[in-house]
Design an enzyme around this catalytic site. Structure first.
Site, PDB file in Angstrom:
ATOM      1  N   ILE A  31       0.820  -1.212   0.000  1.00 18.87           N
ATOM      2  CA  ILE A  31       0.000   0.000   0.000  1.00 18.87           C
ATOM      3  C   ILE A  31       0.858   1.269   0.000  1.00 18.87           C
ATOM      4  O   ILE A  31       0.400   2.329  -0.414  1.00 18.87           O
ATOM      5  CB  ILE A  31      -0.966  -0.044   1.218  1.00 18.87           C
ATOM      6  CG1 ILE A  31      -2.163   0.857   1.003  1.00 18.87           C
ATOM      7  CG2 ILE A  31      -0.260   0.313   2.518  1.00 18.87           C
ATOM      8  CD1 ILE A  31      -3.302   0.626   1.991  1.00 18.87           C
ATOM      9  N   HIS A 100       6.116 -12.273   5.642  1.00 19.74           N
ATOM     10  CA  HIS A 100       5.990 -11.841   4.245  1.00 19.74           C
ATOM     11  C   HIS A 100       7.363 -11.529   3.679  1.00 19.74           C
ATOM     12  O   HIS A 100       8.296 -11.188   4.415  1.00 19.74           O
ATOM     13  CB  HIS A 100       5.071 -10.627   4.116  1.00 19.74           C
ATOM     14  CG  HIS A 100       5.453  -9.476   4.998  1.00 19.74           C
ATOM     15  ND1 HIS A 100       5.143  -9.455   6.340  1.00 19.74           N
ATOM     16  CD2 HIS A 100       6.105  -8.326   4.741  1.00 19.74           C
ATOM     17  CE1 HIS A 100       5.595  -8.321   6.875  1.00 19.74           C
ATOM     18  NE2 HIS A 100       6.196  -7.626   5.927  1.00 19.74           N
TER      19      HIS A 100
END
Ligand code: 5GP
Length: 114
Positions: A31, A100
């Site tokens: 994002i 991640h």
């Protein structure tokens, strides 16, 4: 424990620009991109950090790298180059405690590690 923001993306409770998905892995655009290509490659199982993995997770960890590589190829940055980053805990600046791998590319990067 409440769901991580990434689990909420996996459950489609919040939107994300999904680039890849299979039974074990999802990948979506960060994002707040730090590079022209900045994609997070995430196991669907909510493993908080790399510290929480074991030898039993070797295949999954390998698949995260191979998936990141395949996305780099698809995005056309495999030959120009890309960087994979996994932050683990506070000193590394980890902010989302759901394992991640950051895939970064599309620009010439320096060698700053701090
Ligand atoms: P970390 O700092 O834990 O290594 O990386 C977490 C990353 O997740 C950051 O780069 C941050 O911009 C990204 N991020 C945080 N919240 C969201 C979100 O709601 N959606 C997406 N797509 N990325 C997020």
């Amino acid at each position: 424990m409440s769901d991580s923001i990434f689990t909420r993306i996996i459950k489609r409770e919040i939107p994300a620009s999904i680039e890849y998905e299979d039974d074990e892995i999802i990948a979506f655009r960060d994002i707040t991109p730090q590079a022209p290509v900045h994609i997070l490659v995430v196991p669907k199982r909510p493993i908080p950090t790399l510290n929480d993995t074991s030898p039993d997770d070797a295949a999954l960890l390998g698949r995260l790298l191979l998936t990141a590589r395949d996305i780099a190829v698809a995005k056309g940055i495999a030959e120009s180059g890309f960087r994979l980053v996994t932050n683990c805990n506070a000193d590394a600046g980890q902010t989302v405690f759901h394992l991640h791998v950051h895939l970064l590319g599309g620009l010439k990067m320096g060698h700053n590690f701090a």
